[in-house]
Design an enzyme around this catalytic site. Structure first.
Site, PDB file in Angstrom:
ATOM      1  N   GLU A  53       1.543  -0.911  -0.076  1.00 31.20           N
ATOM      2  CA  GLU A  53       0.089   0.238  -0.045  1.00 31.20           C
ATOM      3  C   GLU A  53       0.802   1.143   0.008  1.00 31.20           C
ATOM      4  OE1 GLU A  53      -3.685   2.318   2.226  1.00 31.20           O
ATOM      5  OE2 GLU A  53      -2.927   0.996   3.335  1.00 31.20           O
ATOM      6  N   ASP A  55      -3.300  12.028  -1.350  1.00 31.74           N
ATOM      7  CA  ASP A  55      -3.168  13.182  -1.742  1.00 31.74           C
ATOM      8  C   ASP A  55      -3.068  14.017  -2.790  1.00 31.74           C
ATOM      9  OD1 ASP A  55      -2.333  13.365   1.066  1.00 31.74           O
ATOM     10  OD2 ASP A  55      -0.125  13.681   0.690  1.00 31.74           O
ATOM     11  N   ASP A 103     -12.395   9.886  -2.116  1.00 34.57           N
ATOM     12  CA  ASP A 103     -14.082  10.364  -2.218  1.00 34.57           C
ATOM     13  C   ASP A 103     -12.873  11.573  -3.135  1.00 34.57           C
ATOM     14  OD1 ASP A 103     -12.190  11.963  -0.821  1.00 34.57           O
ATOM     15  OD2 ASP A 103     -13.877  12.961   0.911  1.00 34.57           O
ATOM     16  N   GLU A 133      -8.856   4.596   7.480  1.00 32.18           N
ATOM     17  CA  GLU A 133      -9.245   5.723   8.256  1.00 32.18           C
ATOM     18  C   GLU A 133      -9.580   6.545   7.534  1.00 32.18           C
ATOM     19  OE1 GLU A 133      -5.885   4.533   8.859  1.00 32.18           O
ATOM     20  OE2 GLU A 133      -5.946   4.341  11.135  1.00 32.18           O
TER      21      GLU A 133
HETATM   22  N1  SAM Z   1      -3.968   5.298   2.793  1.00 34.98           N
HETATM   23  C1  SAM Z   1      -4.744   6.800   4.729  1.00 34.98           C
HETATM   24  C2  SAM Z   1      -5.962   6.453   4.222  1.00 34.98           C
HETATM   25  O1  SAM Z   1      -6.848   5.959   3.152  1.00 34.98           O
HETATM   26  O2  SAM Z   1      -6.669   6.327   5.421  1.00 34.98           O
HETATM   27  C3  SAM Z   1      -4.432   7.415   4.134  1.00 34.98           C
HETATM   28  C4  SAM Z   1      -4.325   9.134   2.907  1.00 34.98           C
HETATM   29  S1  SAM Z   1      -3.118  10.402   3.036  1.00 34.98           S
HETATM   30  C5  SAM Z   1      -4.541  11.173   2.817  1.00 34.98           C
HETATM   31  C6  SAM Z   1      -2.725   9.873   2.548  1.00 34.98           C
HETATM   32  C7  SAM Z   1      -1.342   9.592   3.198  1.00 34.98           C
HETATM   33  O3  SAM Z   1       0.113   8.846   2.232  1.00 34.98           O
HETATM   34  C8  SAM Z   1      -0.366  10.730   3.813  1.00 34.98           C
HETATM   35  O4  SAM Z   1      -0.151  10.110   5.213  1.00 34.98           O
HETATM   36  C9  SAM Z   1       0.552  11.074   3.203  1.00 34.98           C
HETATM   37  O5  SAM Z   1       1.977  11.399   4.425  1.00 34.98           O
HETATM   38  C10 SAM Z   1       1.036   9.038   2.451  1.00 34.98           C
HETATM   39  N2  SAM Z   1       1.878  10.078   1.328  1.00 34.98           N
HETATM   40  C11 SAM Z   1       1.497  10.561  -0.017  1.00 34.98           C
HETATM   41  N3  SAM Z   1       2.463  10.398  -0.505  1.00 34.98           N
HETATM   42  C12 SAM Z   1       3.924   9.902  -0.914  1.00 34.98           C
HETATM   43  C13 SAM Z   1       4.766   9.211  -1.372  1.00 34.98           C
HETATM   44  N4  SAM Z   1       4.945   9.978  -2.880  1.00 34.98           N
HETATM   45  N5  SAM Z   1       5.706   8.211  -0.926  1.00 34.98           N
HETATM   46  C14 SAM Z   1       5.188   7.905   0.779  1.00 34.98           C
HETATM   47  N6  SAM Z   1       4.079   8.366   1.002  1.00 34.98           N
HETATM   48  C15 SAM Z   1       2.863   9.611   0.732  1.00 34.98           C
END
Ligand code: SAM
Length: 224
Positions: free
Chosen positions: A45, A120, A156, A196
């Site tokens: 993931e 993101d 979403d 989450e």
């Molecule tokens: N997947 C989880 C969920 O659905 O609850 C977390 C979603 S959160 C919006 C996005 C996560 O991806 C963040 O914790 C961020 O730090 C991580 N993330 C974003 N870009 C990333 C990258 N290039 N490499 C590693 N982690 C990344």
């Protein structure tokens, strides 16, 4: 993800037996089976966040190996706490890394499947390359996916989902499944594991979008 600095998180990660550390992670390329002590298929993931999804997946599928990837220590420690609370999950490990480097850490065809959950959005056009379903990232995923391997993406965020559809098409990937309301689909929901963010946004009434896509041609060996 709102980031709260958690004091000591770097040290905690450095001491954790459940994290493959920066100094050795590139040595694992093509040799992840050694970490798990078996040749079960490997699922990752990317942008795991606090780890709810991957921890549950590891529990549901003991015959698969899982690696959760997250770039922020303060977030990764939350996933580590879940792993520590589940000592039987010997099929789950973590990496604190920037996903741009995936192809330096996983070998060609080494990964059976990739999950992107609520990535993101990076709304500014000039940041499009940073979006995890962008064509730049699809090229990285293609390098490491095994034959028959797929990327599953949930969000979403309508703009990000539409962007992902365009990128998949431009890159010549196959769209194997696409729904604009995952939670209304009884059959898909039977196997759905909530993240989450999914829990948070679906409880506000936001529809959840999901796609499953596969690279145009994949010469890697099957991980199964
Ligand atoms: N997947 C989880 C969920 O659905 O609850 C977390 C979603 S959160 C919006 C996005 C996560 O991806 C963040 O914790 C961020 O730090 C991580 N993330 C974003 N870009 C990333 C990258 N290039 N490499 C590693 N982690 C990344």
């Amino acid at each position: 993800m709102r980031l709260r600095n958690i004091p000591g998180s770097r040290e905690e990660i450095a001491a954790s037996p459940f994290v493959v550390h920066e100094d050795v992670m590139k040595d694992q390329k093509g040799r992840w089976h050694e970490i798990f002590g078996n040749r079960n298929p490997l699922y990752i993931e990317v942008g795991m966040g606090k780890g709810r999804f991957i921890t549950q997946m590891a529990g549901f599928f003991p015959e698969r190996n899982f690696v959760g990837i997250e770039k922020y220590s303060s977030v990764l420690v939350r996933a580590l706490a879940k792993r520590e609370a589940n000592p039987d999950l010997t099929n789950l490990m973590f990496l604190r890394m920037e996903a741009e480097d995936l192809a330096e850490v996983f070998g060609e065809g080494e990964v059976a499947g990739i999950y992107l959950n609520f990535s993101d959005p990076w709304p500014k056009d000039r940041h499009a390359k940073r979006r995890l379903p962008s064509r730049e990232f699809l090229a990285r995923y293609q390098q490491i996916l095994a034959k028959g391997g797929k990327v599953e993406f949930k969000t979403d965020n309508r703009d990000l989902f539409e962007f992902a559809l365009q990128e998949q098409k431009e890159a010549g990937w196959n769209l194997e499944l696409c729904t604009w309301d995952l939670h209304a689909d009884e059959e898909l929901m039977r196997s759905n594991v909530m993240t989450e963010y999914e829990q948070r946004f679906s409880s506000k009434g936001n529809p959840i979008f999901k796609m499953i896509i596969a690279p145009p041609e994949n010469t890697g060996e099957s991980a199964d």
